[in-house]
Design a protein around this motif. Structure first.
Motif, PDB file in Angstrom:
ATOM      1  N   GLY A 152     -43.128  32.040 -15.349  1.00  6.03           N
ATOM      2  CA  GLY A 152     -42.968  33.351 -14.714  1.00  6.03           C
ATOM      3  C   GLY A 152     -41.520  33.770 -14.542  1.00  6.03           C
ATOM      4  N   THR A 153     -40.581  32.872 -14.827  1.00  4.57           N
ATOM      5  CA  THR A 153     -39.173  33.302 -14.729  1.00  4.57           C
ATOM      6  C   THR A 153     -38.774  34.000 -16.033  1.00  4.57           C
ATOM      7  N   LEU A 154     -37.569  34.561 -16.041  1.00  6.19           N
ATOM      8  CA  LEU A 154     -37.230  35.497 -17.118  1.00  6.19           C
ATOM      9  C   LEU A 154     -36.028  35.048 -17.938  1.00  6.19           C
ATOM     10  N   GLY A 155     -35.894  33.757 -18.132  1.00  8.34           N
ATOM     11  CA  GLY A 155     -34.830  33.235 -18.986  1.00  8.34           C
ATOM     12  C   GLY A 155     -33.453  33.695 -18.548  1.00  8.34           C
ATOM     13  N   TRP A 156     -32.764  34.369 -19.457  1.00  8.32           N
ATOM     14  CA  TRP A 156     -31.379  34.764 -19.176  1.00  8.32           C
ATOM     15  C   TRP A 156     -31.278  35.759 -18.029  1.00  8.32           C
ATOM     16  N   VAL A 157     -32.330  36.565 -17.853  1.00  5.80           N
ATOM     17  CA  VAL A 157     -32.303  37.516 -16.728  1.00  5.80           C
ATOM     18  C   VAL A 157     -32.251  36.731 -15.412  1.00  5.80           C
ATOM     19  N   SER A 158     -33.095  35.690 -15.310  1.00 10.30           N
ATOM     20  CA  SER A 158     -33.099  34.882 -14.083  1.00 10.30           C
ATOM     21  C   SER A 158     -31.781  34.128 -13.920  1.00 10.30           C
ATOM     22  N   TYR A 159     -31.236  33.611 -15.045  1.00 10.23           N
ATOM     23  CA  TYR A 159     -29.912  32.966 -14.974  1.00 10.23           C
ATOM     24  C   TYR A 159     -28.875  33.966 -14.448  1.00 10.23           C
ATOM     25  N   GLY A 160     -28.941  35.190 -14.995  1.00 13.69           N
ATOM     26  CA  GLY A 160     -27.972  36.222 -14.601  1.00 13.69           C
ATOM     27  C   GLY A 160     -28.083  36.528 -13.113  1.00 13.69           C
ATOM     28  N   ILE A 161     -29.320  36.618 -12.626  1.00 13.04           N
ATOM     29  CA  ILE A 161     -29.527  36.915 -11.201  1.00 13.04           C
ATOM     30  C   ILE A 161     -28.947  35.790 -10.340  1.00 13.04           C
ATOM     31  N   LEU A 162     -29.205  34.552 -10.760  1.00 11.85           N
ATOM     32  CA  LEU A 162     -28.645  33.420  -9.995  1.00 11.85           C
ATOM     33  C   LEU A 162     -27.120  33.464 -10.011  1.00 11.85           C
ATOM     34  N   ALA A 163     -26.548  33.810 -11.177  1.00 11.07           N
ATOM     35  CA  ALA A 163     -25.080  33.854 -11.287  1.00 11.07           C
ATOM     36  C   ALA A 163     -24.512  34.929 -10.357  1.00 11.07           C
ATOM     37  N   VAL A 164     -25.159  36.095 -10.328  1.00 12.75           N
ATOM     38  CA  VAL A 164     -24.682  37.188  -9.463  1.00 12.75           C
ATOM     39  C   VAL A 164     -24.793  36.765  -7.992  1.00 12.75           C
ATOM     40  N   LEU A 165     -25.922  36.127  -7.636  1.00  9.08           N
ATOM     41  CA  LEU A 165     -26.113  35.708  -6.241  1.00  9.08           C
ATOM     42  C   LEU A 165     -25.102  34.623  -5.857  1.00  9.08           C
ATOM     43  N   ALA A 166     -24.820  33.714  -6.799  1.00  9.96           N
ATOM     44  CA  ALA A 166     -23.856  32.640  -6.514  1.00  9.96           C
ATOM     45  C   ALA A 166     -22.460  33.235  -6.313  1.00  9.96           C
ATOM     46  N   LEU A 167     -22.080  34.151  -7.196  1.00 12.06           N
ATOM     47  CA  LEU A 167     -20.759  34.781  -7.062  1.00 12.06           C
ATOM     48  C   LEU A 167     -20.690  35.590  -5.763  1.00 12.06           C
ATOM     49  N   GLY A 168     -21.764  36.324  -5.502  1.00 16.48           N
ATOM     50  CA  GLY A 168     -21.813  37.116  -4.266  1.00 16.48           C
ATOM     51  C   GLY A 168     -21.679  36.229  -3.042  1.00 16.48           C
ATOM     52  N   ALA A 169     -22.352  35.057  -3.077  1.00 17.67           N
ATOM     53  CA  ALA A 169     -22.315  34.142  -1.917  1.00 17.67           C
ATOM     54  C   ALA A 169     -20.914  33.581  -1.709  1.00 17.67           C
ATOM     55  N   LEU A 170     -20.168  33.413  -2.813  1.00 14.28           N
ATOM     56  CA  LEU A 170     -18.797  32.909  -2.679  1.00 14.28           C
ATOM     57  C   LEU A 170     -17.871  33.974  -2.095  1.00 14.28           C
ATOM     58  N   LEU A 171     -18.166  35.235  -2.434  1.00  8.78           N
ATOM     59  CA  LEU A 171     -17.277  36.329  -2.018  1.00  8.78           C
ATOM     60  C   LEU A 171     -17.618  36.893  -0.639  1.00  8.78           C
ATOM     61  N   VAL A 172     -18.923  37.012  -0.363  1.00  8.02           N
ATOM     62  CA  VAL A 172     -19.363  37.630   0.908  1.00  8.02           C
ATOM     63  C   VAL A 172     -20.260  36.629   1.634  1.00  8.02           C
ATOM     64  N   PRO A 173     -19.863  36.175   2.830  1.00  8.54           N
ATOM     65  CA  PRO A 173     -20.708  35.208   3.545  1.00  8.54           C
ATOM     66  C   PRO A 173     -22.135  35.729   3.712  1.00  8.54           C
ATOM     67  N   MET A 174     -23.107  34.860   3.441  1.00 12.75           N
ATOM     68  CA  MET A 174     -24.533  35.155   3.575  1.00 12.75           C
ATOM     69  C   MET A 174     -24.934  36.392   2.757  1.00 12.75           C
ATOM     70  N   PHE A 175     -24.407  36.464   1.533  1.00 14.82           N
ATOM     71  CA  PHE A 175     -24.619  37.637   0.669  1.00 14.82           C
ATOM     72  C   PHE A 175     -26.107  37.985   0.509  1.00 14.82           C
ATOM     73  N   PHE A 176     -26.914  36.990   0.113  1.00 12.70           N
ATOM     74  CA  PHE A 176     -28.337  37.267  -0.138  1.00 12.70           C
ATOM     75  C   PHE A 176     -29.058  37.644   1.161  1.00 12.70           C
ATOM     76  N   CYS A 177     -28.803  36.860   2.229  1.00 11.88           N
ATOM     77  CA  CYS A 177     -29.477  37.135   3.511  1.00 11.88           C
ATOM     78  C   CYS A 177     -29.115  38.532   4.015  1.00 11.88           C
ATOM     79  N   ARG A 178     -27.838  38.871   3.886  1.00 12.58           N
ATOM     80  CA  ARG A 178     -27.372  40.163   4.395  1.00 12.58           C
ATOM     81  C   ARG A 178     -27.971  41.353   3.676  1.00 12.58           C
ATOM     82  N   TYR A 179     -27.952  41.284   2.346  1.00 11.81           N
ATOM     83  CA  TYR A 179     -28.242  42.498   1.589  1.00 11.81           C
ATOM     84  C   TYR A 179     -29.592  42.504   0.864  1.00 11.81           C
ATOM     85  N   LEU A 180     -30.145  41.331   0.583  1.00 14.09           N
ATOM     86  CA  LEU A 180     -31.278  41.332  -0.347  1.00 14.09           C
ATOM     87  C   LEU A 180     -32.538  40.634   0.134  1.00 14.09           C
ATOM     88  N   CYS A 181     -32.490  39.907   1.237  1.00 12.73           N
ATOM     89  CA  CYS A 181     -33.657  39.085   1.595  1.00 12.73           C
ATOM     90  C   CYS A 181     -34.792  39.940   2.192  1.00 12.73           C
TER      91      CYS A 181
END
Ligand code: SF4
Ligand code: SF4
Length: 254
Positions: A152-181
């Motif tokens: 059910g995952t989407l290959g490179w799309v899912s990789y891309g989403i993880l990469a964006v979330l990882a970068l976001g988490a490094l730049l903005v504390p609690m990036f996913f919790c704050r904006y997307l959860c």
């Protein structure tokens, strides 16, 4: 002893349990422990009397238990038990060491960006209700990480989403919790009511600002007498950071 050690010990145990389930050492799927699954099943349950896809009664029970917990102790689940919140917090700490000064998000923009979690919530519910399937699994970091990019995952799309979330988490504390959860969005209305909260004694406080700086959600603890903010997870980082005895306390109060 810092409360953080106790909190991290609990989070490590929960993360370990989820990894244990995800590796298939139990007959129970790790998805059965996702409280958001309870939300996704509501429509299917109401109309067809069945749970959607891989979900079951445990998801709904967890959701109901957590809604009660939010009324008691705000978003404690997010700070003390959520594996994705834990990974986000660790990434945020790493980001704080890598970048001496992180980008400051304009407060107004920060507020608008927080609306995205309601958009994610609505999209997740509409798509699941319409199809009866968890078709957004490929976008869900909990599923993508712990299924090891499984069915059910989407290959490179899912990789891309993880990469964006990882970068976001490094730049903005609690990036996913704050904006997307989306689960955070479900908790929001009740979280303000949670009656176990951090309180500040203005007579003991020296207005040093350490509590506000320590808060991973950038809540201005120094400026309020009671932390009612919807994003507060009762993580107690602010209490750990305060050097003044009894200036910050956890109390049962409205
Ligand atoms: S860290 Fe303690 S003393 Fe400093 S502003 Fe916060 S409550 Fe006041
Ligand atoms: S206000 Fe204090 S307890 Fe609440 S999230 Fe911020 S640091 Fe944690």
């Amino acid at each position: 002893m810092k409360t953080r050690y106790l909190r991290y010990a609990m989070l490590v145990i929960i993360l370990g349990l989820v990894v244990y389930l995800a590796l298939g050492y139990s007959s129970c799927s790790f998805e059965a422990f996702c409280p958001f699954g309870g939300m996704e099943s509501l429509w299917e349950l109401a109309t067809v009397g069945e749970f959607s896809c891989a979900l079951g009664p445990l998801n709904l029970s967890l959701l109901l238990a957590l809604l009660v917990l939010v009324l008691v102790s705000k978003k404690s689940f997010c700070g003390w038990a959520c594996p994705i919140g834990f990974l986000g917090e660790l990434s945020g700490r790493l980001g704080g060491k890598v970048w001496s000064s992180r980008p400051q998000i304009n407060p107004r923009l920060n507020l608008y960006l927080k609306l995205l979690r309601y958009v994610v919530l609505i999209l997740a519910l509409v798509f699941t209700f319409k199809t009866g399937e968890l078709i957004l699994r490929g976008y869900d970091p909990f599923y993508v990480i712990f299924s090891g990019l499984g069915h059910g995952t989407l290959g490179w799309v899912s990789y891309g989403i993880l990469a964006v979330l990882a970068l976001g988490a490094l730049l903005v504390p609690m990036f996913f919790c704050r904006y997307l959860c989306p689960l955070g969005a479900v908790f929001d209305p009740l979280s303000r009511l949670g009656f176990i909260k951090v309180t500040r004694n203005s007579e003991k406080c020296t207005a040093c600002g350490s509590c506000s700086l320590a808060c991973p959600h950038e809540i201005p603890v120094q400026s309020v007498l009671k932390v009612r903010h919807r994003d507060c997870t009762n993580c107690l980082e602010c209490v750990d950071a305060c050097q003044e005895s009894d200036a910050l306390k956890v109390k049962i109060t409205l």
